[in-house]
Design a protein around this motif. Sequence first.
Motif, PDB file in Angstrom:
ATOM      1  N   THR B  13       0.175 -39.815 -17.502  1.00  0.00           N
ATOM      2  CA  THR B  13      -1.263 -40.009 -17.461  1.00  0.00           C
ATOM      3  C   THR B  13      -1.720 -40.750 -18.697  1.00  0.00           C
ATOM      4  N   LYS B  15      -4.248 -41.410 -21.880  1.00  0.00           N
ATOM      5  CA  LYS B  15      -5.043 -40.640 -22.855  1.00  0.00           C
ATOM      6  C   LYS B  15      -6.474 -40.518 -22.360  1.00  0.00           C
ATOM      7  N   TYR B  18      -7.691 -36.201 -17.122  1.00  0.00           N
ATOM      8  CA  TYR B  18      -7.551 -34.789 -16.791  1.00  0.00           C
ATOM      9  C   TYR B  18      -6.303 -34.584 -15.931  1.00  0.00           C
ATOM     10  N   ARG B  64      -9.379 -27.521 -24.669  1.00  0.00           N
ATOM     11  CA  ARG B  64      -9.074 -28.508 -23.630  1.00  0.00           C
ATOM     12  C   ARG B  64      -8.104 -27.934 -22.596  1.00  0.00           C
ATOM     13  N   ILE B  79      -5.547 -29.418 -18.154  1.00  0.00           N
ATOM     14  CA  ILE B  79      -5.716 -30.028 -19.465  1.00  0.00           C
ATOM     15  C   ILE B  79      -6.760 -31.129 -19.351  1.00  0.00           C
ATOM     16  N   THR B  82      -6.800 -35.481 -22.106  1.00  0.00           N
ATOM     17  CA  THR B  82      -5.443 -35.411 -22.645  1.00  0.00           C
ATOM     18  C   THR B  82      -5.260 -36.309 -23.862  1.00  0.00           C
ATOM     19  N   GLU B  83      -4.407 -35.850 -24.745  1.00  0.00           N
ATOM     20  CA  GLU B  83      -4.053 -36.591 -25.959  1.00  0.00           C
ATOM     21  C   GLU B  83      -2.545 -36.809 -25.971  1.00  0.00           C
ATOM     22  N   ASP B  86      -0.196 -34.006 -26.398  1.00  0.00           N
ATOM     23  CA  ASP B  86       0.011 -33.036 -25.312  1.00  0.00           C
ATOM     24  C   ASP B  86       1.306 -33.319 -24.558  1.00  0.00           C
ATOM     25  N   SER B  87       1.933 -34.435 -24.834  1.00  0.00           N
ATOM     26  CA  SER B  87       3.189 -34.787 -24.151  1.00  0.00           C
ATOM     27  C   SER B  87       4.238 -33.739 -24.468  1.00  0.00           C
ATOM     28  N   VAL B 114       1.720 -38.501 -21.916  1.00  0.00           N
ATOM     29  CA  VAL B 114       0.392 -39.067 -22.095  1.00  0.00           C
ATOM     30  C   VAL B 114       0.535 -40.385 -22.835  1.00  0.00           C
TER      31      VAL B 114
END
Lengths: 116, 115
Positions: B13, B15, B18, B64, B79, B82-83, B86-87, B114
């Motif tokens: 996904t 950055k 959701y 988040r 989440i 995402t940042e 978060d990966s 991400v």
Amino acid sequence: AQSVTQPDIHITVSEGASLELRCNYSYGATPYLFWYVQSPGQGLQLLLKYFSGDTLVQGIKGFEAEFKRSQSSFNLRKPSVHWSDAAEYFCAVGSMIKAAGNKLTFGGGTRVLVKP
Amino acid sequence: GAGVSQTPSNKVTEKGKYVELRCDPISGHTALYWYRQSLGQGPEFLIYFQGTGAADDSGLPNDRFFAVRPEGSVSTLKIQRTERGDSAVYLCASSRGTGGDGEQYFGPGTRLTVT
């Protein structure tokens, strides 16, 4: 707070040789202790666990572990390693507080490489 | 019998987007756990459900992250925004009860990337 230390990040062992993986924990009471194995692309699989009683615990795949309260250790051993034992191994301590369920705190893992 | 299943197995996904990650526990298991495993590290606890309620969400890193288990079976980890940090691989586990000796059965995980 509970914590788990696995001092060895990588271990290389020859097939047929013995293996010992170290685990030290920090916990305020008698801990529940676990060893898990994670093979590439696989989920975590429980090898063995210690709750109370005999301090030498037998697990699956020929593994055993010994709980030593005086050393806060729970080292994993196998007398003769097979090539299929190459994987990452995680030691974990579980919370004994019922309301907190069985929250596991894992060590950083030890990757085992097996030489032919 | 069927083990713990997680979908999707991989999720990429951008950055700020959701994402929802799904966990199907073993049938009859009342306890469900989410963990996050970053590259080269051991899994870290996120949240624990006993039935439908989150009994311990102390591991969620910030607001988040949110998880639900509305019917006491399937759980979804959500989440927002995402940042890249978060990966990770998100692991789900289930067990029969709440006792400290309850074995946790882990799913294969969802690898979140991400970009």
